[in-house]
Design a protein around this motif. Sequence first.
Motif, PDB file in Angstrom:
ATOM      1  N   PHE A  91     -77.876  21.687  12.460  1.00  0.00           N
ATOM      2  CA  PHE A  91     -78.971  22.643  12.614  1.00  0.00           C
ATOM      3  C   PHE A  91     -78.810  23.726  11.567  1.00  0.00           C
ATOM      4  O   PHE A  91     -77.726  24.298  11.422  1.00  0.00           O
ATOM      5  CB  PHE A  91     -78.962  23.259  14.020  1.00  0.00           C
ATOM      6  N   ASP A  92     -79.876  23.980  10.841  1.00  0.00           N
ATOM      7  CA  ASP A  92     -79.838  25.014   9.804  1.00  0.00           C
ATOM      8  C   ASP A  92     -80.491  26.273  10.373  1.00  0.00           C
ATOM      9  O   ASP A  92     -81.714  26.311  10.539  1.00  0.00           O
ATOM     10  CB  ASP A  92     -80.607  24.494   8.585  1.00  0.00           C
ATOM     11  N   ASP A  93     -79.674  27.281  10.683  1.00  0.00           N
ATOM     12  CA  ASP A  93     -80.286  28.437  11.352  1.00  0.00           C
ATOM     13  C   ASP A  93     -80.968  29.401  10.385  1.00  0.00           C
ATOM     14  O   ASP A  93     -81.459  30.453  10.798  1.00  0.00           O
ATOM     15  CB  ASP A  93     -79.301  29.143  12.301  1.00  0.00           C
ATOM     16  N   MET A  94     -81.028  29.020   9.144  1.00  0.00           N
ATOM     17  CA  MET A  94     -81.857  29.795   8.204  1.00  0.00           C
ATOM     18  C   MET A  94     -83.284  29.228   8.213  1.00  0.00           C
ATOM     19  O   MET A  94     -84.258  29.929   8.426  1.00  0.00           O
ATOM     20  CB  MET A  94     -81.249  29.703   6.792  1.00  0.00           C
ATOM     21  N   SER A  95     -83.385  27.912   8.045  1.00  0.00           N
ATOM     22  CA  SER A  95     -84.722  27.309   7.960  1.00  0.00           C
ATOM     23  C   SER A  95     -85.252  26.861   9.318  1.00  0.00           C
ATOM     24  O   SER A  95     -86.453  26.733   9.513  1.00  0.00           O
ATOM     25  CB  SER A  95     -84.677  26.097   7.036  1.00  0.00           C
ATOM     26  N   GLY A  96     -84.358  26.603  10.284  1.00  0.00           N
ATOM     27  CA  GLY A  96     -84.791  26.099  11.591  1.00  0.00           C
ATOM     28  C   GLY A  96     -84.901  24.586  11.631  1.00  0.00           C
ATOM     29  O   GLY A  96     -85.440  24.015  12.585  1.00  0.00           O
ATOM     30  N   VAL A 104     -81.117  24.190  20.553  1.00  0.00           N
ATOM     31  CA  VAL A 104     -81.666  25.173  19.600  1.00  0.00           C
ATOM     32  C   VAL A 104     -81.901  26.525  20.281  1.00  0.00           C
ATOM     33  O   VAL A 104     -81.826  27.572  19.626  1.00  0.00           O
ATOM     34  CB  VAL A 104     -82.956  24.668  18.877  1.00  0.00           C
ATOM     35  N   ALA A 105     -82.124  26.500  21.613  1.00  0.00           N
ATOM     36  CA  ALA A 105     -82.312  27.775  22.351  1.00  0.00           C
ATOM     37  C   ALA A 105     -81.066  28.641  22.212  1.00  0.00           C
ATOM     38  O   ALA A 105     -81.149  29.859  22.029  1.00  0.00           O
ATOM     39  CB  ALA A 105     -82.595  27.493  23.828  1.00  0.00           C
ATOM     40  N   GLU A 106     -79.895  27.993  22.283  1.00  0.00           N
ATOM     41  CA  GLU A 106     -78.635  28.740  22.154  1.00  0.00           C
ATOM     42  C   GLU A 106     -78.491  29.363  20.765  1.00  0.00           C
ATOM     43  O   GLU A 106     -77.658  30.232  20.554  1.00  0.00           O
ATOM     44  CB  GLU A 106     -77.445  27.795  22.423  1.00  0.00           C
ATOM     45  N   ARG A 107     -79.305  28.911  19.831  1.00  0.00           N
ATOM     46  CA  ARG A 107     -79.248  29.443  18.464  1.00  0.00           C
ATOM     47  C   ARG A 107     -80.498  30.258  18.133  1.00  0.00           C
ATOM     48  O   ARG A 107     -80.792  30.542  16.971  1.00  0.00           O
ATOM     49  CB  ARG A 107     -79.091  28.273  17.472  1.00  0.00           C
ATOM     50  N   LEU A 138     -84.256  11.905  13.093  1.00  0.00           N
ATOM     51  CA  LEU A 138     -85.378  12.795  12.801  1.00  0.00           C
ATOM     52  C   LEU A 138     -84.895  14.111  12.223  1.00  0.00           C
ATOM     53  O   LEU A 138     -83.783  14.557  12.536  1.00  0.00           O
ATOM     54  CB  LEU A 138     -86.140  13.117  14.097  1.00  0.00           C
ATOM     55  N   VAL A 139     -85.752  14.725  11.431  1.00  0.00           N
ATOM     56  CA  VAL A 139     -85.566  16.136  11.068  1.00  0.00           C
ATOM     57  C   VAL A 139     -86.781  16.867  11.625  1.00  0.00           C
ATOM     58  O   VAL A 139     -87.925  16.503  11.328  1.00  0.00           O
ATOM     59  CB  VAL A 139     -85.520  16.350   9.540  1.00  0.00           C
ATOM     60  N   VAL A 140     -86.511  17.858  12.469  1.00  0.00           N
ATOM     61  CA  VAL A 140     -87.613  18.564  13.133  1.00  0.00           C
ATOM     62  C   VAL A 140     -87.553  20.048  12.786  1.00  0.00           C
ATOM     63  O   VAL A 140     -86.486  20.670  12.841  1.00  0.00           O
ATOM     64  CB  VAL A 140     -87.521  18.378  14.665  1.00  0.00           C
ATOM     65  N   GLN A 141     -88.698  20.589  12.425  1.00  0.00           N
ATOM     66  CA  GLN A 141     -88.785  22.018  12.128  1.00  0.00           C
ATOM     67  C   GLN A 141     -88.924  22.781  13.443  1.00  0.00           C
ATOM     68  O   GLN A 141     -89.911  22.616  14.165  1.00  0.00           O
ATOM     69  CB  GLN A 141     -90.026  22.267  11.248  1.00  0.00           C
ATOM     70  N   CYS A 142     -87.925  23.591  13.762  1.00  0.00           N
ATOM     71  CA  CYS A 142     -87.998  24.379  14.995  1.00  0.00           C
ATOM     72  C   CYS A 142     -88.448  25.800  14.658  1.00  0.00           C
ATOM     73  O   CYS A 142     -88.186  26.290  13.562  1.00  0.00           O
ATOM     74  CB  CYS A 142     -86.633  24.414  15.688  1.00  0.00           C
ATOM     75  N   ALA A 143     -89.093  26.419  15.628  1.00  0.00           N
ATOM     76  CA  ALA A 143     -89.595  27.787  15.400  1.00  0.00           C
ATOM     77  C   ALA A 143     -88.643  28.795  16.029  1.00  0.00           C
ATOM     78  O   ALA A 143     -87.856  28.451  16.924  1.00  0.00           O
ATOM     79  CB  ALA A 143     -90.979  27.926  16.016  1.00  0.00           C
ATOM     80  N   GLN A 144     -88.711  30.030  15.559  1.00  0.00           N
ATOM     81  CA  GLN A 144     -87.935  31.102  16.170  1.00  0.00           C
ATOM     82  C   GLN A 144     -88.371  31.225  17.634  1.00  0.00           C
ATOM     83  O   GLN A 144     -89.555  31.177  17.927  1.00  0.00           O
ATOM     84  CB  GLN A 144     -88.281  32.397  15.419  1.00  0.00           C
ATOM     85  N   ARG A 145     -87.425  31.313  18.546  1.00  0.00           N
ATOM     86  CA  ARG A 145     -87.778  31.434  19.965  1.00  0.00           C
ATOM     87  C   ARG A 145     -88.251  32.867  20.234  1.00  0.00           C
ATOM     88  O   ARG A 145     -87.596  33.826  19.811  1.00  0.00           O
ATOM     89  CB  ARG A 145     -86.559  31.127  20.833  1.00  0.00           C
ATOM     90  N   SER A 146     -89.369  32.990  20.923  1.00  0.00           N
ATOM     91  CA  SER A 146     -89.883  34.336  21.193  1.00  0.00           C
ATOM     92  C   SER A 146     -89.088  34.985  22.311  1.00  0.00           C
ATOM     93  O   SER A 146     -88.939  34.385  23.384  1.00  0.00           O
ATOM     94  CB  SER A 146     -91.348  34.257  21.605  1.00  0.00           C
ATOM     95  N   PRO A 147     -88.611  36.185  22.104  1.00  0.00           N
ATOM     96  CA  PRO A 147     -87.832  36.834  23.162  1.00  0.00           C
ATOM     97  C   PRO A 147     -88.703  37.272  24.349  1.00  0.00           C
ATOM     98  O   PRO A 147     -88.202  37.442  25.460  1.00  0.00           O
ATOM     99  CB  PRO A 147     -87.218  38.052  22.464  1.00  0.00           C
ATOM    100  N   ALA A 148     -89.996  37.446  24.102  1.00  0.00           N
ATOM    101  CA  ALA A 148     -90.854  37.942  25.192  1.00  0.00           C
ATOM    102  C   ALA A 148     -91.871  36.888  25.591  1.00  0.00           C
ATOM    103  O   ALA A 148     -92.794  36.586  24.835  1.00  0.00           O
ATOM    104  CB  ALA A 148     -91.573  39.192  24.714  1.00  0.00           C
ATOM    105  N   VAL A 149     -91.665  36.297  26.774  1.00  0.00           N
ATOM    106  CA  VAL A 149     -92.627  35.297  27.269  1.00  0.00           C
ATOM    107  C   VAL A 149     -93.244  35.826  28.554  1.00  0.00           C
ATOM    108  O   VAL A 149     -92.537  36.274  29.460  1.00  0.00           O
ATOM    109  CB  VAL A 149     -91.934  33.937  27.520  1.00  0.00           C
ATOM    110  N   ASN A 150     -94.556  35.818  28.609  1.00  0.00           N
ATOM    111  CA  ASN A 150     -95.263  36.246  29.821  1.00  0.00           C
ATOM    112  C   ASN A 150     -96.264  35.176  30.227  1.00  0.00           C
ATOM    113  O   ASN A 150     -96.822  34.480  29.370  1.00  0.00           O
ATOM    114  CB  ASN A 150     -96.014  37.556  29.566  1.00  0.00           C
ATOM    115  N   VAL A 151     -96.470  35.072  31.533  1.00  0.00           N
ATOM    116  CA  VAL A 151     -97.402  34.051  32.023  1.00  0.00           C
ATOM    117  C   VAL A 151     -98.332  34.659  33.073  1.00  0.00           C
ATOM    118  O   VAL A 151     -97.886  35.425  33.940  1.00  0.00           O
ATOM    119  CB  VAL A 151     -96.625  32.858  32.647  1.00  0.00           C
TER     120      VAL A 151
END
Length: 490
Positions: A111-116, A133-136, A220-233
């Motif tokens: 996992f590349d934590d610069m590019s995701g 990836v959540a842990e990162r 696979l190589v998958v592009q992951c996004a930055q996890r949002s710290p604020a989730v509301n529902v």
Amino acid sequence: RFAKLTAEHVAFFRELLGQDSALIDGVDVNANVEADLEPFNEDWMHKYKGQCRLVLKPGSTEHVSKILRYCNEHKLAVVPQGGNTGLVGGSIPVFDEIVISMGRMNTIHVFDDMSGSLVLDAGCILEVADQYVAERGYIFPLDLGAKGSCHVGGNVSTNAGGLRLLRYGSLHGSVLGMEVVLPDGTIMDDMCTLRKNNTGYDLKQLFIGAEGTLGIVTKLVVQCAQRSPAVNVALLGLESYEKAQSAFREAKSQLSEILSAFELMDGTSQRLVHKVRGGTKPLEDDYPFYCLVETSGSNSEHDYEKLEKFLEHVMSNEVIADGVVAQDATQIRTFWSWREGITECIGHWGGTYKYDVSIPLSDMYSIVHDVKNRLSDAGLLGDTENHPVVDVVGYGHMGDSNLHLNICVRRYDKNVEKMLEPYVYEWIEKRQGSISAEHGLGLAKKNYIGYSRSETMIGLMKQIKTLYDPVGIMNPYKNVHRTNNRYVHQ
Ligand code: FAD
Ligand code: 2HG
Ligand code: ZN
């Protein structure tokens, strides 16, 4: 047109895989492995049943390559299988095809934590990959109700859409690279980790949604996004489908960049979930429609305020009849469970006929009314055991114009089927919709492809199939292979 499996074939695979636990051999009549074969021969809905006698569990790309080369040379048909959660029968053999089960290939490599970018095996379970990836600080760009069992290779092979396509886009965008074994055993290494790569045709795209008919996805190589710290529902109760459309329009305009999901659930689906699971409903009163709105951003207070403001606005303008914002992570999970639990709960009475359709939003829900009336008029829908149909429900990814029309039945019944098909497909064709928004064609819809694709396109698809798989061993009887272009009316 395929060869019959023999003990000699099995001996080859046994030697290749090198350990007894890497295969289930039902070709040997004395093996007594019926119970072990069963989960590979039956789908998640218990609707499709195969007669596979041999399950192979490769541990490496080289294994997959040697298996396919051998099968191609010996005319042995195969079915790739991931988590077996697909909803169109694509992962189940029709006859005695060999099942190639990918569960042992489940390493997360880099996992590349610069590019995701995340490099992982096709047999990784979606939830495990997301947790990793959540842990990162990142999020896997796909989420769906079957995340605890489905594989990322299965997700890519079905081009699964899921609950947040609205935010993260389709896998056609987020899969950066892929390793695939072609039917003759050739390994196609396109493990690019870059976002941009316009060097000739983008061949990996063909395997996204190919349902195992062109090759086996191994990495696979998958592009992951930055996890949002604020989730509301928020959960909304609405009086009509028209109001749900207005709420969606308002959500897009007021929540814009923080909107991450907008899901629709009709009152019937929620009644059935409640019947099966019990529990306290998030909103006190019953409504004909509910919408689940999720925001994901970087500033919790600001996002919460925005969501509350949106809620006040739609409430004061009588767009919604009631609404509530989840107060903590537990409540967020509870609200989602009323949406994600539908598929499992509506199967409770015996089975479901599933139609996963894309229709322009203005018309989307009317198919539920039309199908319900049609089944009622035919005397098939009712409260007693004599009625095969329990109810008709509509829900789905409103943000993507994707409706799940489900006919919930006490038993699968030819009379019900005749009332539904080709009626549903004709209905969709008239509105230029798609007969498969995100689940694929599999076995369930292969004969109906002509309702959503032109003859020219079907012809090209068949040429591609023949080019990649000239012997035809890859998941035969599914998708476009050797199908009629159009359902022939009885
Ligand atoms: P399988 O079911 O094992 O296989 C699916 C197809 O892919 C088959 O044709 C198989 O041959 C092929 N395949 C599998 N692995 C490979 C591989 N490595 N290489 C080549 N071919 C392969 N789908 C959505 O799009 N959105 C949703 O929101 C959604 N929610 C769901 C919720 C529930 C409760 C369930 C049961 C299903 C849901 N699905 C949804 C269906 C969905 O297609 C799958 O859950 C998932 O994408 C399939 O992954 P799998 O590993 O189980 O694949
Ligand atoms: C969902 O959105 C899945 O929950 C499953 O795609 C839909 O069960 C269905 O029809
Ligand atoms: Zn869905």
